[in-house]
Design an enzyme around this catalytic site. Structure first.
Site, short mmCIF file in Angstrom:
data_model
loop_
_atom_site.label_atom_id
_atom_site.label_comp_id
_atom_site.label_asym_id
_atom_site.label_seq_id
_atom_site.Cartn_x
_atom_site.Cartn_y
_atom_site.Cartn_z
N GLU A 135 -1.72 -10.07 -5.92
CA GLU A 135 -1.69 -10.83 -7.41
C GLU A 135 -0.82 -10.22 -8.55
O GLU A 135 -0.16 -10.86 -9.41
CB GLU A 135 -3.17 -11.12 -7.90
CG GLU A 135 -4.00 -12.02 -6.99
CD GLU A 135 -4.84 -10.94 -5.87
OE1 GLU A 135 -4.15 -9.88 -5.37
OE2 GLU A 135 -5.80 -11.24 -5.49
N GLU A 141 0.76 -1.24 -0.06
CA GLU A 141 0.02 -0.05 -0.10
C GLU A 141 0.95 1.19 0.02
O GLU A 141 2.06 1.16 0.16
CB GLU A 141 -0.90 -0.06 1.00
CG GLU A 141 -1.80 -1.34 1.08
CD GLU A 141 -3.02 -1.29 1.93
OE1 GLU A 141 -2.82 -0.78 3.05
OE2 GLU A 141 -4.10 -2.15 2.03
N CYS A 167 -9.68 -9.44 -7.29
CA CYS A 167 -10.43 -8.15 -7.72
C CYS A 167 -10.44 -8.38 -9.17
O CYS A 167 -9.54 -8.92 -9.99
CB CYS A 167 -9.91 -6.93 -7.13
SG CYS A 167 -8.31 -6.40 -7.85
#
Ligand code: THU
Length: 162
Positions: free
Chosen positions: A76, A65, A113
């Site tokens: 991923e 992050e 996602c």
């Protein structure tokens, strides 16, 4: 009336990671270790990914992050871009993903996602063979698709560019 097409997709489930083939258990173990290395001061949500290549090598990644939130990257994509950069000629056989909050524990499998699905789809296209995707929460139940495209029907791809 417009013509309706029904798109079928197959998702497989294992009640526990211990029911998975031993090479997948080993891959998921690596993903769990990678998850612990996630850098998540903003979300406290840790994700680990482990990729098995055709030559048996395993590449791992975790989410990273950033104070400028969109500059961070999912586990991923961290793992698959590193794989693409370091082993461009190796086919990817499978990817194991595990995710959990540090406050809220995720017991159910956490799917990748949309952006990560798109990124994995690119490498399936590139290598012309399917990538199996296994995903889990903190531990326990595992879901699996034999090809990324089972998670991304009607995928956008290079075929539309030229
Ligand atoms: N995240 C992943 O690493 N993979 C996903 O597929 C979904 C989300 C990360 C991004 C961010 O660091 C945190 O999880 C919360 O969205």
């Amino acid at each position: 009336m417009p013509k309706e097409s029904i798109i079928r997709t197959s998702v497989f489930e294992y009640n526990d990671i211990k029911a998975c083939p031993s090479d997948i258990q080993q891959l998921m173990d690596k993903a769990v270790i990678a998850r612990e290395k996630a850098y998540t001061p903003y979300s406290q949500f840790k994700v680990g990914a482990a990729i098995r290549l055709e030559n048996g090598k395993i590449v791992t990644g975790s989410n990273q992050e950033n104070a400028s939130y969109p500059s961070g990257l999912c586990a991923e994509r961290t793992a698959i871009f590193y794989t693409g950069a370091q082993y461009p000629d190796q086919k990817i056989k499978s990817i194991a993903i595990t995710a959990t909050g540090t406050d809220k524990e995720n017991t159910e499998p956490v799917p990748p996602c949309g952006a990560c699905r798109q990124a994995i789809a690119e490498y399936e296209q590139k290598q012309k063979s399917p990538i199996a995707v296994y995903f889990m929460g903190k531990s326990g139940q595992v879901k699996m698709v034999k090809s990324l495209l089972s998670l991304l029907p009607l995928a956008f791809s290079e075929q539309y560019l030229k």
